[in-house]
Design a protein around this motif. Structure first.
Motif, PDB file in Angstrom:
ATOM      1  N   ARG A 158       0.828  -1.210   0.000  1.00  0.00           N
ATOM      2  CA  ARG A 158       0.000   0.000   0.000  1.00  0.00           C
ATOM      3  C   ARG A 158       0.863   1.262   0.000  1.00  0.00           C
ATOM      4  NH1 ARG A 158      -4.328   0.980  -2.042  1.00  0.00           N
ATOM      5  NH2 ARG A 158      -5.021  -1.051  -1.278  1.00  0.00           N
ATOM      6  N   TYR A 159       1.981   1.238   0.760  1.00  0.00           N
ATOM      7  CA  TYR A 159       2.866   2.412   0.863  1.00  0.00           C
ATOM      8  C   TYR A 159       4.207   2.075   0.199  1.00  0.00           C
ATOM      9  CZ  TYR A 159      -0.438   4.237   4.317  1.00  0.00           C
ATOM     10  OH  TYR A 159      -1.557   4.706   4.950  1.00  0.00           O
ATOM     11  N   ASP A 178      -4.530  -0.340  15.098  1.00  0.00           N
ATOM     12  CA  ASP A 178      -3.776   0.809  14.589  1.00  0.00           C
ATOM     13  C   ASP A 178      -3.297   0.537  13.165  1.00  0.00           C
ATOM     14  OD1 ASP A 178      -4.066   2.126  17.023  1.00  0.00           O
ATOM     15  OD2 ASP A 178      -2.276   1.161  17.840  1.00  0.00           O
ATOM     16  N   TRP A 179      -2.804  -0.681  12.942  1.00  0.00           N
ATOM     17  CA  TRP A 179      -2.368  -1.054  11.586  1.00  0.00           C
ATOM     18  C   TRP A 179      -3.519  -0.937  10.601  1.00  0.00           C
ATOM     19  CZ3 TRP A 179      -4.495  -4.790   8.505  1.00  0.00           C
ATOM     20  CH2 TRP A 179      -3.835  -5.045   7.309  1.00  0.00           C
ATOM     21  N   PHE A 180      -4.696  -1.389  11.002  1.00  0.00           N
ATOM     22  CA  PHE A 180      -5.855  -1.370  10.101  1.00  0.00           C
ATOM     23  C   PHE A 180      -6.243   0.056   9.732  1.00  0.00           C
ATOM     24  CE2 PHE A 180     -10.512  -1.620   9.369  1.00  0.00           C
ATOM     25  CZ  PHE A 180     -10.480  -2.432   8.258  1.00  0.00           C
ATOM     26  N   ILE A 181      -6.196   0.970  10.699  1.00  0.00           N
ATOM     27  CA  ILE A 181      -6.526   2.375  10.427  1.00  0.00           C
ATOM     28  C   ILE A 181      -5.515   2.972   9.443  1.00  0.00           C
ATOM     29  CG2 ILE A 181      -6.620   4.689  11.440  1.00  0.00           C
ATOM     30  CD1 ILE A 181      -9.091   3.060  11.990  1.00  0.00           C
ATOM     31  N   VAL A 182      -4.229   2.687   9.669  1.00  0.00           N
ATOM     32  CA  VAL A 182      -3.192   3.195   8.769  1.00  0.00           C
ATOM     33  C   VAL A 182      -3.370   2.625   7.364  1.00  0.00           C
ATOM     34  CG1 VAL A 182      -0.705   3.157   8.302  1.00  0.00           C
ATOM     35  CG2 VAL A 182      -1.527   3.627  10.606  1.00  0.00           C
ATOM     36  N   TYR A 183      -3.695   1.340   7.277  1.00  0.00           N
ATOM     37  CA  TYR A 183      -3.901   0.706   5.970  1.00  0.00           C
ATOM     38  C   TYR A 183      -5.089   1.327   5.244  1.00  0.00           C
ATOM     39  CZ  TYR A 183      -5.275  -2.764   2.520  1.00  0.00           C
ATOM     40  OH  TYR A 183      -5.664  -3.369   1.353  1.00  0.00           O
ATOM     41  N   ASN A 188      -7.671   5.078   0.993  1.00  0.00           N
ATOM     42  CA  ASN A 188      -8.751   6.020   0.676  1.00  0.00           C
ATOM     43  C   ASN A 188      -8.291   7.442   0.379  1.00  0.00           C
ATOM     44  OD1 ASN A 188     -11.492   4.546   1.212  1.00  0.00           O
ATOM     45  ND2 ASN A 188     -10.161   3.899   2.872  1.00  0.00           N
ATOM     46  N   ILE A 189      -7.008   7.736   0.491  1.00  0.00           N
ATOM     47  CA  ILE A 189      -6.535   9.081   0.143  1.00  0.00           C
ATOM     48  C   ILE A 189      -5.394   8.992  -0.857  1.00  0.00           C
ATOM     49  CG2 ILE A 189      -7.226  10.026   2.377  1.00  0.00           C
ATOM     50  CD1 ILE A 189      -4.350  10.000   3.234  1.00  0.00           C
ATOM     51  N   ASP A 190      -5.003  10.140  -1.359  1.00  0.00           N
ATOM     52  CA  ASP A 190      -3.946  10.206  -2.371  1.00  0.00           C
ATOM     53  C   ASP A 190      -2.657   9.547  -1.858  1.00  0.00           C
ATOM     54  OD1 ASP A 190      -2.900  11.604  -4.966  1.00  0.00           O
ATOM     55  OD2 ASP A 190      -1.458  12.151  -3.390  1.00  0.00           O
ATOM     56  N   SER A 194      -0.755  10.303   1.664  1.00  0.00           N
ATOM     57  CA  SER A 194      -0.699   9.238   2.670  1.00  0.00           C
ATOM     58  C   SER A 194       0.739   8.864   3.002  1.00  0.00           C
ATOM     59  CB  SER A 194      -1.457   8.004   2.158  1.00  0.00           C
ATOM     60  OG  SER A 194      -0.849   7.488   0.983  1.00  0.00           O
ATOM     61  N   THR A 195       1.627   8.954   2.018  1.00  0.00           N
ATOM     62  CA  THR A 195       3.042   8.665   2.274  1.00  0.00           C
ATOM     63  C   THR A 195       3.642   9.698   3.221  1.00  0.00           C
ATOM     64  OG1 THR A 195       3.309   7.617   0.100  1.00  0.00           O
ATOM     65  CG2 THR A 195       5.300   8.417   1.190  1.00  0.00           C
TER      66      THR A 195
END
Length: 212
Positions: A158-159, A178-183, A188-190, A194-195
């Motif tokens: 993803r990143y 926390d991992w799930f929120i970051v994923y 869902n954003i650019d 997100s990076t």
């Protein structure tokens, strides 16, 4: 210039939220995973309910139809006709000249079953597809919950623009929630935004761990 300042403020707000809410997202993630499990249970339940409605003829309906179509034996009975007969014995009642009820035994055509047999074979395959996809999703979530390496691999996909060392350090500090929120944030954003957020968030988390 104003847009750049606004973007930085938004990024900082997201990073602050992620940092201050560490360890608070496990319940949300588990509810999300539970909904996926409920989808699997719902698909299986729907299939069994239709089977009850058809007097136990639905669970193997698709398999029997496939076997029949693949077999050249003319003596086999079409399972679609067994479940949805196109002709049935029926009785008619009417009053005769003397006023007595007269019963007539006859054969009735059931043209609607020609449509029903097609509808239910489509439903059978649709339920099978839903059950398989839901089962795969549940197994996938179980692997994610139990394997930190798998979470790291998924996050690195993803990143892609973030260095793997940052991600490795981050995975050690984050819970599953926390991992799930970051994923989901990266989903869902650019990608570039997100990076930037993840890099800043990683620095804060790792800096907090070093200070501790």
């Amino acid at each position: 210039m104003c847009e750049e300042i606004h973007k930085r403020e938004n990024n900082a707000a997201v990073v602050k939220f992620l940092h201050e809410s560490l360890g608070c997202h496990d319940c949300y993630a588990l509810r999300y995973f539970a909904c996926e499990l409920l989808c699997l249970i719902n698909a299986i339940s729907q299939m069994y309910l239709v089977d009850v409605f058809l007097n136990g003829e639905f669970l193997n309906y698709g398999i029997e139809v496939i076997k029949y179509n693949m077999n050249d034996d003319d003596n086999l009975i079409n399972p679609m006709l067994e479940t949805f007969p196109r002709m049935s014995k029926c009785f008619f009642y009417y009053y005769g000249l003397s006023g007595n009820i007269i019963k007539i035994d006859n054969l009735c055509m059931l043209p609607l079953n020609v449509i029903n047999e097609k509808i239910f074979i489509v439903l059978w395959f649709w339920f099978i597809v839903l059950i398989l996809l839901s089962a795969i999703s549940v197994v996938y979530r179980i692997i994610l919950i139990t394997s930190g390496k798998m979470r790291l691999y998924i996050l690195s996909i993803r990143y892609r623009l973030v260095q793997e060392t940052y991600l490795e350090l981050l995975i050690k500090r984050l819970s599953v929630g926390d991992w799930f929120i970051v994923y989901m944030l990266g989903k869902n954003i650019d990608r570039f935004i997100s990076t930037e957020i993840l890099c800043e968030f990683s620095k804060r988390v790792n800096g907090m761990a070093e200070n501790a």
